[in-house]
Motif scaffolding. Structure first.
Motif, PDB file in Angstrom:
ATOM      1  N   ALA A 202      91.856 -24.908   2.819  1.00  0.00           N
ATOM      2  CA  ALA A 202      91.914 -24.920   4.247  1.00  0.00           C
ATOM      3  C   ALA A 202      90.767 -24.646   4.883  1.00  0.00           C
ATOM      4  O   ALA A 202      90.294 -25.157   6.004  1.00  0.00           O
ATOM      5  CB  ALA A 202      93.103 -24.581   4.762  1.00  0.00           C
TER       6      ALA A 202
ATOM      7  N   GLN B 120      93.886 -32.269  10.081  1.00  0.00           N
ATOM      8  CA  GLN B 120      94.812 -31.648   9.101  1.00  0.00           C
ATOM      9  C   GLN B 120      95.813 -32.832   8.728  1.00  0.00           C
ATOM     10  O   GLN B 120      96.023 -33.137   7.446  1.00  0.00           O
ATOM     11  CB  GLN B 120      95.645 -30.774   9.897  1.00  0.00           C
ATOM     12  CG  GLN B 120      95.031 -29.168   9.497  1.00  0.00           C
ATOM     13  CD  GLN B 120      95.630 -28.177  10.671  1.00  0.00           C
ATOM     14  OE1 GLN B 120      96.694 -28.376  11.239  1.00  0.00           O
ATOM     15  NE2 GLN B 120      94.977 -27.150  10.555  1.00  0.00           N
TER      16      GLN B 120
ATOM     17  N   ALA C 107      88.141 -26.716   6.953  1.00  0.00           N
ATOM     18  CA  ALA C 107      87.857 -26.375   8.622  1.00  0.00           C
ATOM     19  C   ALA C 107      86.381 -26.345   8.761  1.00  0.00           C
ATOM     20  O   ALA C 107      85.911 -26.792   9.781  1.00  0.00           O
ATOM     21  CB  ALA C 107      88.787 -25.374   9.025  1.00  0.00           C
TER      22      ALA C 107
ATOM     23  N   HIS D 249      94.017 -30.797  14.514  1.00  0.00           N
ATOM     24  CA  HIS D 249      95.366 -31.317  14.278  1.00  0.00           C
ATOM     25  C   HIS D 249      95.199 -32.577  13.626  1.00  0.00           C
ATOM     26  O   HIS D 249      96.044 -32.960  12.545  1.00  0.00           O
ATOM     27  CB  HIS D 249      96.336 -31.469  15.557  1.00  0.00           C
ATOM     28  CG  HIS D 249      97.644 -32.235  15.471  1.00  0.00           C
ATOM     29  ND1 HIS D 249      98.353 -31.927  14.457  1.00  0.00           N
ATOM     30  CD2 HIS D 249      98.175 -33.083  16.131  1.00  0.00           C
ATOM     31  CE1 HIS D 249      99.297 -32.627  14.648  1.00  0.00           C
ATOM     32  NE2 HIS D 249      99.213 -33.583  15.635  1.00  0.00           N
TER      33      HIS D 249
END
Lengths: 144, 144
Positions: free
Chosen positions: A52, B60, A56, B57
């Motif tokens: 993750a 993801q 990102a 958001h």
């Protein structure tokens, strides 16, 4: 490192930024001045193979590039894509699009619908050094 | 809300998940079972028009969908793209790709290179309900 992978074998374009984990390259595609790729340096197949935190970091870099493309080139739209069917090594295409470009409104992978305007291309090409500097500066690269 | 925008005027496909900010839809494209779009609900043009929190958001969610597609359909590759030249309202295409599909290895926006195998399509189509459930469950949707 996968020797048969072109993104493992070489940078894949003119290097603008490399932080060890990822690199940003100018694609130098004649019909698309300002076309940039963001390449994950390790040979990873899919975004969901990254952690993750890595995902990102990669996406933040992608959107730093998008912002620089918008600011310097003022395109009609930015196209952003991770495909990799032939080169399954995570890399993002960022393509500034203009209503007079060779494929608009289709994706650049469709058949072209017109010849791109030579004067417009020349004007955009002249902005590529400024785009290169804007990206390098925004990413804190030494060559910025 | 922009009335002339098709992603403002309607869901844009079969709704799987909606959290108020974004929605996930099944595209039901015959040659590409399991093709999903993630659509930002507000009429926003580019990813860099969103805040950093909104972008995170959305991405993801995109990668939750990618993970579900990989787990349920086991594709050769996932293609992920935000284009929007005709519909400049942020939306992500997530396309599971197979070596026998109609466009492989090209992007789905290129000319098809073969007719897709009918039996393979049927097998993949049969997995779409499981994919729908997997996405809804992973996103904590009431219909999961």
């Amino acid at each position: 490192m996968t020797p048969s992978c072109e993104l493992c074998a070489g940078p894949g374009g003119r290097l603008v930024h490399d932080d060890g984990q990822l690199r940003v390259i100018m694609v130098d595609e004649p019909d698309y001045p300002g076309f940039v790729r963001v390449v994950w340096n390790a040979h990873v197949r899919e975004m969901t193979d990254l952690t993750a935190v890595e995902r990102a970091h990669l996406m933040q870099t992608v959107f730093v590039v998008e912002r620089a493309q918008r600011e310097v080139l003022c395109p009609h739209k930015i196209n952003v894509a991770s495909l990799g069917n032939l080169t399954p090594h995570v890399h993002w295409h960022l393509v500034p699009r203009f209503e007079d470009d060779a494929h608009f409104p289709k994706p650049i992978w469709a058949e072209p619908v017109r010849g791109a305007d030579a004067d417009a291309l020349k004007q955009r090409q002249a902005l590529v050094p400024a785009l290169t500097r804007a990206i390098a500066t925004a990413l804190g690269s030494a060559d910025g």
